[in-house]
Design a protein around this motif. Structure first.
Motif, mmCIF file in Angstrom:
data_model
loop_
_atom_site.group_PDB
_atom_site.id
_atom_site.type_symbol
_atom_site.label_atom_id
_atom_site.label_comp_id
_atom_site.label_asym_id
_atom_site.label_seq_id
_atom_site.Cartn_x
_atom_site.Cartn_y
_atom_site.Cartn_z
ATOM 1 N N ALA A 25 0.832 -1.211 0.000
ATOM 2 C CA ALA A 25 0.000 0.000 0.000
ATOM 3 C C ALA A 25 0.864 1.258 0.000
ATOM 4 O O ALA A 25 0.557 2.234 -0.698
ATOM 5 C CB ALA A 25 -0.933 -0.014 1.214
ATOM 6 N N VAL A 26 1.950 1.251 0.773
ATOM 7 C CA VAL A 26 2.859 2.400 0.809
ATOM 8 C C VAL A 26 3.419 2.659 -0.578
ATOM 9 O O VAL A 26 3.422 3.794 -1.068
ATOM 10 C CB VAL A 26 4.000 2.176 1.837
ATOM 11 N N PHE A 27 3.891 1.623 -1.251
ATOM 12 C CA PHE A 27 4.478 1.812 -2.576
ATOM 13 C C PHE A 27 3.434 2.201 -3.606
ATOM 14 O O PHE A 27 3.739 2.935 -4.548
ATOM 15 C CB PHE A 27 5.310 0.596 -2.990
ATOM 16 N N ASN A 28 2.193 1.767 -3.439
ATOM 17 C CA ASN A 28 1.137 2.230 -4.331
ATOM 18 C C ASN A 28 0.867 3.721 -4.117
ATOM 19 O O ASN A 28 0.511 4.426 -5.054
ATOM 20 C CB ASN A 28 -0.138 1.408 -4.160
ATOM 21 N N MET A 29 1.051 4.210 -2.883
ATOM 22 C CA MET A 29 0.890 5.637 -2.579
ATOM 23 C C MET A 29 1.974 6.476 -3.240
ATOM 24 O O MET A 29 1.716 7.563 -3.731
ATOM 25 C CB MET A 29 1.017 5.888 -1.059
ATOM 26 N N ILE A 30 3.205 6.006 -3.213
ATOM 27 C CA ILE A 30 4.351 6.835 -3.598
ATOM 28 C C ILE A 30 4.933 6.510 -4.957
ATOM 29 O O ILE A 30 5.770 7.252 -5.449
ATOM 30 C CB ILE A 30 5.487 6.754 -2.550
ATOM 31 N N GLY A 31 4.538 5.466 -5.606
ATOM 32 C CA GLY A 31 5.181 5.038 -6.855
ATOM 33 C C GLY A 31 4.167 4.694 -7.919
ATOM 34 O O GLY A 31 3.602 5.577 -8.511
ATOM 35 N N GLY A 64 24.307 13.164 0.417
ATOM 36 C CA GLY A 64 23.063 13.130 -0.338
ATOM 37 C C GLY A 64 23.339 13.285 -1.820
ATOM 38 O O GLY A 64 24.482 13.185 -2.249
ATOM 39 N N PRO A 65 22.302 13.507 -2.592
ATOM 40 C CA PRO A 65 20.934 13.600 -2.117
ATOM 41 C C PRO A 65 20.212 12.249 -2.153
ATOM 42 O O PRO A 65 20.596 11.356 -2.892
ATOM 43 C CB PRO A 65 20.295 14.563 -3.117
ATOM 44 N N PHE A 66 19.161 12.156 -1.337
ATOM 45 C CA PHE A 66 18.285 10.983 -1.335
ATOM 46 C C PHE A 66 16.941 11.403 -1.914
ATOM 47 O O PHE A 66 16.409 12.458 -1.582
ATOM 48 C CB PHE A 66 18.109 10.435 0.085
ATOM 49 N N ASP A 67 16.393 10.538 -2.771
ATOM 50 C CA ASP A 67 15.121 10.803 -3.425
ATOM 51 C C ASP A 67 13.941 10.258 -2.627
ATOM 52 O O ASP A 67 12.815 10.714 -2.784
ATOM 53 C CB ASP A 67 15.120 10.154 -4.815
ATOM 54 N N LEU A 68 14.217 9.263 -1.802
ATOM 55 C CA LEU A 68 13.185 8.613 -1.004
ATOM 56 C C LEU A 68 13.794 8.280 0.349
ATOM 57 O O LEU A 68 14.903 7.752 0.411
ATOM 58 C CB LEU A 68 12.722 7.326 -1.710
ATOM 59 N N VAL A 69 13.082 8.643 1.416
ATOM 60 C CA VAL A 69 13.564 8.378 2.772
ATOM 61 C C VAL A 69 12.452 7.686 3.548
ATOM 62 O O VAL A 69 11.303 8.120 3.516
ATOM 63 C CB VAL A 69 13.968 9.686 3.500
ATOM 64 N N MET A 117 10.633 12.349 -1.371
ATOM 65 C CA MET A 117 9.475 11.884 -0.610
ATOM 66 C C MET A 117 10.014 11.289 0.681
ATOM 67 O O MET A 117 10.883 10.414 0.640
ATOM 68 C CB MET A 117 8.679 10.822 -1.371
ATOM 69 N N VAL A 118 9.500 11.766 1.810
ATOM 70 C CA VAL A 118 9.886 11.231 3.116
ATOM 71 C C VAL A 118 8.666 10.496 3.666
ATOM 72 O O VAL A 118 7.626 11.096 3.916
ATOM 73 C CB VAL A 118 10.338 12.346 4.086
ATOM 74 N N VAL A 119 8.812 9.184 3.818
ATOM 75 C CA VAL A 119 7.710 8.325 4.231
ATOM 76 C C VAL A 119 7.903 7.970 5.700
ATOM 77 O O VAL A 119 8.897 7.344 6.067
ATOM 78 C CB VAL A 119 7.665 7.040 3.371
ATOM 79 N N THR A 161 2.583 8.647 6.760
ATOM 80 C CA THR A 161 2.541 10.061 6.391
ATOM 81 C C THR A 161 3.674 10.329 5.409
ATOM 82 O O THR A 161 4.831 9.963 5.688
ATOM 83 C CB THR A 161 2.708 10.953 7.641
ATOM 84 N N VAL A 162 3.356 10.926 4.277
ATOM 85 C CA VAL A 162 4.347 11.216 3.244
ATOM 86 C C VAL A 162 4.530 12.723 3.151
ATOM 87 O O VAL A 162 3.565 13.462 2.907
ATOM 88 C CB VAL A 162 3.942 10.638 1.878
ATOM 89 N N TYR A 163 5.778 13.160 3.333
ATOM 90 C CA TYR A 163 6.128 14.575 3.220
ATOM 91 C C TYR A 163 6.860 14.804 1.894
ATOM 92 O O TYR A 163 7.655 13.960 1.464
ATOM 93 C CB TYR A 163 7.084 14.997 4.348
#
Length: 179
Positions: free
Chosen positions: A31-37, A109-114, A143-145, A175-177
């Motif tokens: 579900a998390v990966f469906n939210m962000i990807g 960095g940089p990081f694209d996903l945290v 995206m910071v998850v 929560t995704v920032y």
């Protein structure tokens, strides 16, 4: 537990027995990966509280180029090493055996996903996100998850990031920032 999707899809993941880590279930991870990807075209992922390594391995499985995993627990580190070996692409992963706060001073960095999934008893998400921003470790399109207990109320904004999405899955809240 298993990898949900991508090039390592359906491969089993080992987890640590006991209560020192809380592995994100296959259902919640999916579900998390469906939210962000749900899939990525390259990029770097950082998992500051790696546990079994499942979130970072799932991200690489779905297209991230490399992952940095931070874990201080020795038993969890052994599980992560086994899970990384299962991918047969160990060169895409770097495991730092240290506390998350210590790790921030040695990262580049940089990081694209945290991923920030600290133990529920140790909520330090605001401080960690603030420090990630101050140290300029985050990509422009980051995206910071954050995974917390569903009762935890995170602020609308942390440093230069704001809440993009938020969902509850059972006892967990994701929560995704983004900038």
């Amino acid at each position: 537990m298993r990898i949900v999707s991508g090039k390592y899809g359906a491969r089993p993941l080992k987890t640590l027995a006991g209560k020192t880590t809380r592995p994100t279930s296959d259902k919640v991870r999916g579900a998390v990966f469906n939210m962000i990807g749900p899939y990525f075209e390259g990029g770097r992922v950082l998992d500051l509280y790696a546990g079994s390594g499942g979130l970072a391995i799932e991200a690489v499985s779905r297209g991230m180029e490399e992952a940095v995993l931070i874990e201080r627990d020795r038993k969890a580190q052994a599980i992560i090493r086994d899970n990384i070996a299962m991918t047969k692409e160990a060169d895409k992963f770097q495991l730092l055996a240290m506390d998350a706060r210590q790790a921030l001073s040695s990262l580049t960095g940089p990081f694209d996903l945290v991923f920030l999934d600290p133990p529920y008893a140790d909520q330090e998400i605001v401080a960690m996100v603030t420090e990630l921003c101050q140290r300029q470790l985050l990509a422009e399109e980051v995206m910071v998850v954050c995974e917390t207990d569903k009762a935890v109320q995170l602020p609308e904004e942390i440093a230069e990031l704001g809440i993009w999405k938020e969902k509850i899955y059972g006892i967990s809240k994701v929560t995704v920032y983004v900038r």
